[in-house]
Design a protein around this motif. Structure first.
Motif, PDB file in Angstrom:
ATOM      1  N   ALA A 158      24.328  25.270  24.449  1.00  0.00           N
ATOM      2  CA  ALA A 158      23.913  26.674  24.431  1.00  0.00           C
ATOM      3  C   ALA A 158      22.428  26.858  24.156  1.00  0.00           C
ATOM      4  O   ALA A 158      21.778  27.742  24.735  1.00  0.00           O
TER       5      ALA A 158
ATOM      6  N   ALA B  75      19.837  28.638  26.654  1.00  0.00           N
ATOM      7  CA  ALA B  75      19.065  29.815  26.245  1.00  0.00           C
ATOM      8  C   ALA B  75      17.602  29.668  26.635  1.00  0.00           C
ATOM      9  O   ALA B  75      16.969  30.617  27.128  1.00  0.00           O
TER      10      ALA B  75
ATOM     11  N   GLU C  63      29.950  37.635  16.062  1.00  0.00           N
ATOM     12  CA  GLU C  63      29.650  36.561  17.003  1.00  0.00           C
ATOM     13  C   GLU C  63      28.641  37.035  18.042  1.00  0.00           C
ATOM     14  O   GLU C  63      27.706  36.304  18.406  1.00  0.00           O
ATOM     15  N   ASP C  64      28.802  38.253  18.494  1.00  0.00           N
ATOM     16  CA  ASP C  64      27.892  38.832  19.484  1.00  0.00           C
ATOM     17  C   ASP C  64      26.477  38.955  18.916  1.00  0.00           C
ATOM     18  O   ASP C  64      25.493  38.576  19.559  1.00  0.00           O
TER      19      ASP C  64
ATOM     20  N   GLY D 194      24.820  35.630  18.164  1.00  0.00           N
ATOM     21  CA  GLY D 194      24.383  35.072  19.444  1.00  0.00           C
ATOM     22  C   GLY D 194      23.037  35.635  19.861  1.00  0.00           C
ATOM     23  O   GLY D 194      22.177  34.901  20.371  1.00  0.00           O
ATOM     24  N   ASP D 195      22.827  36.939  19.649  1.00  0.00           N
ATOM     25  CA  ASP D 195      21.537  37.555  19.977  1.00  0.00           C
ATOM     26  C   ASP D 195      20.412  36.946  19.140  1.00  0.00           C
ATOM     27  O   ASP D 195      19.307  36.701  19.637  1.00  0.00           O
TER      28      ASP D 195
ATOM     29  N   PHE E  38      19.729  33.355  20.433  1.00  0.00           N
ATOM     30  CA  PHE E  38      19.065  33.413  21.736  1.00  0.00           C
ATOM     31  C   PHE E  38      17.585  33.761  21.567  1.00  0.00           C
ATOM     32  O   PHE E  38      16.710  33.151  22.198  1.00  0.00           O
TER      33      PHE E  38
END
Length: 262
Positions: free
Chosen positions: A139, A143, A187-188, A191-192, A195
């Motif tokens: 991941a 990214a 989780e969202d 993730g931001d 990233f």
């Protein structure tokens, strides 16, 4: 010993291992999907040997990685879809096609590689700036690639400071989710954050994977130093209060920093 003869030997070994009658019980039942994860593992071990400048381990690790290609090629050949020669020809043709300044009479063009890759993606009906970035990539690496591709069409932060500000915004959004602590939303938002941090490394000209690897190594050294310090007195970390562990952490940070060359 020649490269060609040793490669032929390796290909023959794989044929023997996959023989339905006399082959290895484990090897002959594997599929493309079951052995795919090993390719990632072997690639990581290659990276580790390179990072350690270990010239003894590197040929062994590269051999393990090559075996994954040979393995996939053999399965493809058994199914009548492709073989090792197809793989070698495909990459050889691609390298010649992407280097016309070496294998042809074109002048060196710094943007040619990306234009050729874009043309290849278009021929496969992979449209858009982000086409061809494999979802199965680690991941953090993915990214960085996504950010780099988006940057090529002008969709990017102007300065590293702007990315740092964005990280602050994303962390505030994580904080806002904490009272309810919805797993999906957290989780969202996490993730931001990750990233954006990966793209901060990119903006600074750094490899985010290498940065995290370095952070992992640093934490490991400090944590193991804490364990060793306690073990000398017959104690373990599990028996310590958090305040004691924090004091030990700060102590080993100072000790390890003092050992670094000035």
């Amino acid at each position: 010993m020649s490269a060609a003869s040793e490669l032929d030997r390796l290909l023959s070994i794989m044929v023997r291992l996959r023989d339905p009658e006399t082959g290895c019980p484990w090897d002959k039942v594997q599929t493309h999907a079951t052995i795919a994860p090993f390719a990632i593992e072997e690639a990581c071990e290659v990276m580790d040997a390179i990072a350690r400048n270990d010239d003894q381990a590197l040929p062994d690790e590269l051999g393990d990685l090559l075996l994954q290609v040979v393995y996939q090629a053999r399965i493809g050949e058994e199914e009548g879809r492709f073989d090792f020669a197809t793989i070698a020809k495909t990459i050889a043709d691609k390298m010649v096609r992407r280097h016309p300044h070496v294998f042809g009479d074109a002048t060196l063009d710094p943007d040619l590689w990306e234009r050729n890759k874009a043309a290849e993606r278009a021929s496969k009906s992979e449209d858009g700036a982000l086409a061809g970035i494999a979802p199965a990539l680690p991941a953090l690496i993915r990214a960085e690639k996504i950010g780099k591709r988006a940057s090529r069409v002008g969709f990017d932060w102007g300065t590293p400071e702007e990315v740092i500000d964005k990280i602050g915004e994303e962390l505030e959004e994580v904080r806002a989710e904490l009272p309810e602590a919805s797993r999906d939303r957290l989780e969202d938002e996490i993730g931001d954050v990750l990233f954006t941090v990966a793209n901060l490394a990119r903006k600074l000209g750094l490899d985010p994977e290498a940065c995290l690897r370095r952070g992992n190594d640093k934490f490991t050294r400090r944590f193991q130093a804490m364990e060793h310090n306690l073990a000398r007195t017959g104690q373990s970390l599990a028996d310590q209060k958090l305040e004691t562990m924090e004091a030990l952490w700060q102590q080993v940070k100072r000790e390890l920093a003092a050992e670094q060359p000035s």
